[in-house]
Design an enzyme around this catalytic site. Structure first.
Site: not given
Length: 303
Positions: A99, A109, A113, A261-263
């Site tokens: 940004h 972006h 993965r 349940g990621g950070r």
């Protein structure tokens, strides 16, 4: 014959990509450095989040690496693959969102993965995904052509049909349905890539990752010195609201991270530090702001 996968090679590449982009952005900003936060995930794995704040170019820039695993794939990963529900999984990736302060410098972006789903007695099911996209606040046709030409170059070694297919997928994916408008000018988006042999799929992922800096940095250098005022900054903050809406409502990566349940701090670093909403705002006809909607936030062939 079962294709052999090399998760260690994917991790090595992703870590090197995070390092390369970190160094390039620090050199570009020339004021602030990234802070590094290493974290672990209770169910398995961890990663490293890097954030640069209040730099000369970037109001906020984040580059995440993660290598995480779990016992059951989250719903966002099995929505298109219900037969994989209940499988254990491992996911690795690099994701960044930049940004800038300057309204004439686009937000961008990039994500690359790899995911493998495993089950005892069965060969692993694996796929690659990712891409990069550009979100300008003020449109420049020269920048859009450069962005898409570089995206096309990333795909060229893998077939003439690859860029058009993944360009269209990007246009369709980064679309804010409740606003009936695109988030930006697109780029590349691909998912569930396993149609080729592992090595070729991995090579494509690397090509996408390696073309990000050549796609983005020349645009920043060209626009960062242009003068702007309160009007342009106000419009930038307004359009950032669309970025927030997309990421929280539709983005698969955000949903996967939260559902697994990621950070949260790492997942939500994609959100801009400042943003505003205004009820039923419309651009002035004939203005540069109106031009963004009329010429740039509609899918088109930029090449």
């Amino acid at each position: 014959m079962t294709q052999e996968i090399d998760i260690a090679a994917v991790e090595t590449y992703l870590c090197s990509l995070q390092d390369k982009i970190t160094l390039a952005l620090e050199a570009l900003d020339a004021k602030e450095k990234f802070t590094c936060d290493r974290w672990t995930r209770p169910e398995g794995g961890g990663g490293e989040s890097r954030v640069l704040k209040a730099g000369a170019v970037f109001e906020q820039a984040g580059i995440n690496f993660s290598s995480v695993r779990g016992t059951t794939l989250p719903p966002s990963a099995t929505a298109q693959r219900p037969e994989l529900a209940g499988r254990a999984w491992e996911a690795l990736g690099v994701s960044l969102v930049l940004h800038p302060w300057h309204p004439y410098v686009p937000t961008t972006h990039m994500n690359v993965r790899f995911i493998a789903a495993t089950q005892a007695g069965e060969p692993p099911v694996w796929w690659f995904g990712g891409g990069f996209d550009l979100t300008p606040y003020y449109g420049f046709e020269e920048d859009a052509r450069h962005w898409h030409a570089t995206a096309q170059a990333a795909c060229a070694p893998f077939g003439t049909d690859v860029y058009p297919r993944y360009k269209q997928w990007c246009d369709e994916y980064f679309f804010i349905k409740h606003r009936n408008e695109a988030r930006g000018i697109g780029g590349l988006f691909f998912d569930d890539l396993n149609a080729w042999e592992f090595d070729r799929c991995f090579a494509f992922l690397q090509s996408v990752g390696d073309h990000f800096l050549p796609a983005y940095l020349p645009i920043v250098e060209k626009r960062r010195a242009l003068k702007y005022g309160d009007r342009e900054r106000s419009f930038q903050l307004y359009r950032r609201g669309r970025y927030v809406e997309f990421n929280l409502v539709y983005d698969r990566g955000t949903l996967f991270g939260l559902q697994s349940g990621g950070r949260a701090e790492s997942i939500l670093m994609s959100l801009p530090p400042e943003v505003r909403w205004e009820n039923d705002w419309k651009p002035e006809p004939g203005s540069p702001e109106a031009e963004l909607y009329e010429k740039f936030l509609k899918p088109r062939d930029w090449i």
